[in-house]
Design an enzyme around this catalytic site. Structure first.
Site, PDB file in Angstrom:
ATOM      1  N   LYS A 181       0.877  -1.175   0.000  1.00 24.63           N
ATOM      2  CA  LYS A 181       0.000   0.000   0.000  1.00 24.63           C
ATOM      3  C   LYS A 181       0.906   1.214   0.000  1.00 24.63           C
ATOM      4  CE  LYS A 181      -3.408   2.919   1.156  1.00 24.63           C
ATOM      5  NZ  LYS A 181      -2.561   4.113   1.438  1.00 24.63           N
ATOM      6  N   GLY A 238       4.924   3.881  10.737  1.00 26.45           N
ATOM      7  CA  GLY A 238       4.120   5.089  10.700  1.00 26.45           C
ATOM      8  C   GLY A 238       3.731   5.551  12.087  1.00 26.45           C
ATOM      9  N   SER A 239       2.627   6.274  12.152  1.00 25.94           N
ATOM     10  CA  SER A 239       2.208   6.900  13.401  1.00 25.94           C
ATOM     11  C   SER A 239       1.619   5.884  14.367  1.00 25.94           C
ATOM     12  CB  SER A 239       1.160   7.980  13.114  1.00 25.94           C
ATOM     13  OG  SER A 239      -0.065   7.392  12.681  1.00 25.94           O
ATOM     14  N   GLY A 242      -2.316   5.610  13.602  1.00 22.66           N
ATOM     15  CA  GLY A 242      -2.640   4.801  12.432  1.00 22.66           C
ATOM     16  C   GLY A 242      -2.248   3.351  12.607  1.00 22.66           C
ATOM     17  N   GLY A 243      -1.063   3.120  13.175  1.00 21.89           N
ATOM     18  CA  GLY A 243      -0.601   1.752  13.375  1.00 21.89           C
ATOM     19  C   GLY A 243      -1.451   0.992  14.373  1.00 21.89           C
ATOM     20  N   GLU A 262       6.120  -0.434  13.422  1.00 24.42           N
ATOM     21  CA  GLU A 262       7.027   0.494  14.107  1.00 24.42           C
ATOM     22  C   GLU A 262       6.262   1.791  14.250  1.00 24.42           C
ATOM     23  OE1 GLU A 262      10.371   3.451  12.877  1.00 24.42           O
ATOM     24  OE2 GLU A 262      10.892   1.414  12.215  1.00 24.42           O
ATOM     25  N   CYS A 299      12.637   8.134  12.653  1.00 24.65           N
ATOM     26  CA  CYS A 299      12.071   7.389  13.778  1.00 24.65           C
ATOM     27  C   CYS A 299      13.067   7.271  14.925  1.00 24.65           C
ATOM     28  CB  CYS A 299      11.628   5.999  13.314  1.00 24.65           C
ATOM     29  SG  CYS A 299      12.825   5.146  12.288  1.00 24.65           S
ATOM     30  N   GLU A 388       6.138  11.182  21.492  1.00 27.80           N
ATOM     31  CA  GLU A 388       6.895  11.634  20.328  1.00 27.80           C
ATOM     32  C   GLU A 388       6.232  12.836  19.666  1.00 27.80           C
ATOM     33  OE1 GLU A 388       8.775   9.702  16.246  1.00 27.80           O
ATOM     34  OE2 GLU A 388       6.796   9.035  16.921  1.00 27.80           O
TER      35      GLU A 388
END
Length: 506
Positions: A181, A238-239, A242-243, A262, A299, A388
């Protein structure tokens, strides 16, 4: 730039358009229209991957290695066009994209060599003992590929963590077809890399379903991909928000699947007394450089520095502020990331007991350095300060004493990295912190900065949640292949039926 995106999905070896489209938002140049993936197109891509698995999953290591090498060659053949469209879409400098392309092709070639060596298969053989009571059968164990894998492109690494990045490389090396994706921040970059993979598929005679690229700016597309019953694992960078949403979808399936995400890390640094006294100003300058590298969009960005309060710590803070004050605003990956960064900085600045040392002016798609100072007590009392903020933001935590510094370490959530800045005379102090930090992070450093991740056998790029959703894995290094394998034991199976890799072993 000579490459013009066509905006289609790559599904089963064919470029396919869709009725609904979304527009890219490049940092410079002309926006382009890209097809939005529907549930039907995602179903087609995943079914193509399942069809490919019956040949690719049982191909030889030599064949898969040749395929990975050819993908790397095809990416390099498009080097200039990849750099041009990547810089236009993301605002990243050409040198950064060129280096990242080298990392991407290097990962592919590293996994090609890794699978040829064969150690990753973890082959084991317990020879039959008929005279034992009860008799022991012949037992052979080997790691086998799990099936089709979904990979989500990352916003901050358009090459190394995206279309043909580490997740894709390790899954293909394992024998797993991949459906990617693409990230909407750089769809054109994803498309041209997919063209390179398709060229390798055709050159190597691999089943075309082994790789598909679906594009989309909607959350629905990602949800449809991870919940498809034929997908057996997911790789994501990603965030946290979202993750976590995708992680929950994977867990809620009728057949739950592993989600290798991650998600976030502040990568704390602990500046110990002797190092502070001997090298404080130099460490401050190094920290400032690491914080602002790539506008802080890594990251492993070292967002927190913990040290002991006192005149030397004040000098450190002054040196860090001076170094950061010399860095101006720069373009961030997307307008959304820039807005989130400014919002995060404002939240830190508005927290009770936090002093603003540097607040650079930035607007629109820009990010500028921000630096704050607080006490260990305030930090411990306000868990939000440990979250973060994606961008060039740093917080200096002034602990009252060694006990409070350890308390800060203990309060931290899971991290990708933790760093000790120390001299030899700090060893005993460091000894009290190391067991705590070991439980918090996947990688521990001394006298360095975590930005810059070596792609190698020993690298670990993960950590306890929320740094990642599976602390027993890594998304960088050869150990990453284990995410897409599972052990299979063969009991008394005739040798002629066994996988070739486990035949004729002692």
């Amino acid at each position: 730039m000579t490459y013009t995106p066509h905006g289609k999905h790559l599904i089963g070896g064919e470029w396919t358009a869709a009725d609904i489209t979304f527009s890219s938002a490049p940092a410079s140049g002309t926006p382009h229209e890209f097809s939005e993936a529907s549930e039907e197109l995602i179903d087609e891509a995943v079914k193509a991957a399942e069809a490919a698995f019956w040949s690719y999953g049982y191909s030889s290591r030599k064949e898969r290695a040749a395929f990975l090498e050819r993908i790397a060659d095809e990416i390099e053949a498009r080097a200039d066009d990849i750099t041009a469209i990547g810089t236009a879409e993301t605002g990243l400098p050409a040198g950064r994209l060129q280096g990242e392309r080298g990392r991407t092709t290097g990962q592919l070639r590293m996994f090609a060599q890794h699978i040829l060596k064969g150690a990753y298969l973890d082959r084991r053989h317990d020879v039959a003992i008929p005279d034992k009571t009860p008799p022991r059968p012949d037992l052979r164990m080997i790691e086998r590929p799990i099936g089709p894998v979904a990979v989500f492109g990352a916003s901050n690494f358009p090459l190394a963590f995206s279309t043909a990045g580490g997740d894709t490389a390790s899954a293909l090396a394992a024998g797993c077809p991949v459906v990617v994706k693409g990230h909407p921040a750089h769809p054109g970059t994803a498309e041209i890399v997919a063209e390179a993979i398709l060229a390798a598929i055709e050159a190597c005679g691999v089943h075309p379903g082994v790789f598909s690229l679906v594009q989309g700016a909607s959350y629905e597309a990602g949800g449809a991909l991870v919940t498809h019953p034929l997908i057996k694992a997911v790789g994501f960078t990603g965030s946290l928000k979202g993750g976590k949403a995708l992680f929950d979808l994977c867990a809620a399936r009728d057949e739950p699947i592993p989600f290798f995400g991650e998600l976030g890390s502040v990568n704390p640094n602990f500046l110990l007394p002797e190092a502070l006294g001997h090298r404080g100003k130099d460490i401050a300058k190094g920290w400032a450089a690491s914080l602002t590298m790539g506008v802080g969009q890594f990251c492993t960005n070292p967002g927190i520095m913990v040290t002991l309060a006192g005149p030397e710590a004040d000098g450190f803070a002054k040196a860090a502020a001076e170094a950061l004050g010399e860095v101006g605003p720069a373009v961030m990956l997307t307008e959304g990331i820039a807005r989130a960064y400014r919002g995060g900085a404002e939240a830190v600045a508005g927290a009770k007991g936090v002093e603003t040392l540097v607040k650079g002016k930035c607007e629109a798609r820009e990010g500028a350095p921000a630096l704050y100072r607080t006490t260990g007590k305030v930090f411990l009392d306000n868990p939000d300060l440990a979250h973060e903020v994606f961008g060039p933001l740093g917080i200096i935590v002034m602990a009252a004493d060694a006990q409070e510094m350890r308390a800060v370490a203990e309060r931290l959530e899971g991290q990708l990295t933790c760093t000790l800045h120390m001299e030899r005379d700090d060893t005993e102090f460091a000894r009290t912190l190391l067991p705590v930090l070991e439980r918090k992070a996947g990688r521990l450093l001394a006298n360095g900065f975590a930005t810059g991740v070596e792609v190698s056998d020993a690298m670990v790029h993960s950590g306890p949640y929320p740094a990642s959703t599976n602390f027993g894995a890594t998304s960088v290094g050869t150990l990453a292949i284990r995410r897409f394998l599972r052990p299979v034991c063969y009991q008394n199976i005739p040798e002629a039926l066994l996988p070739e890799d486990i035949q004729h072993i002692a």
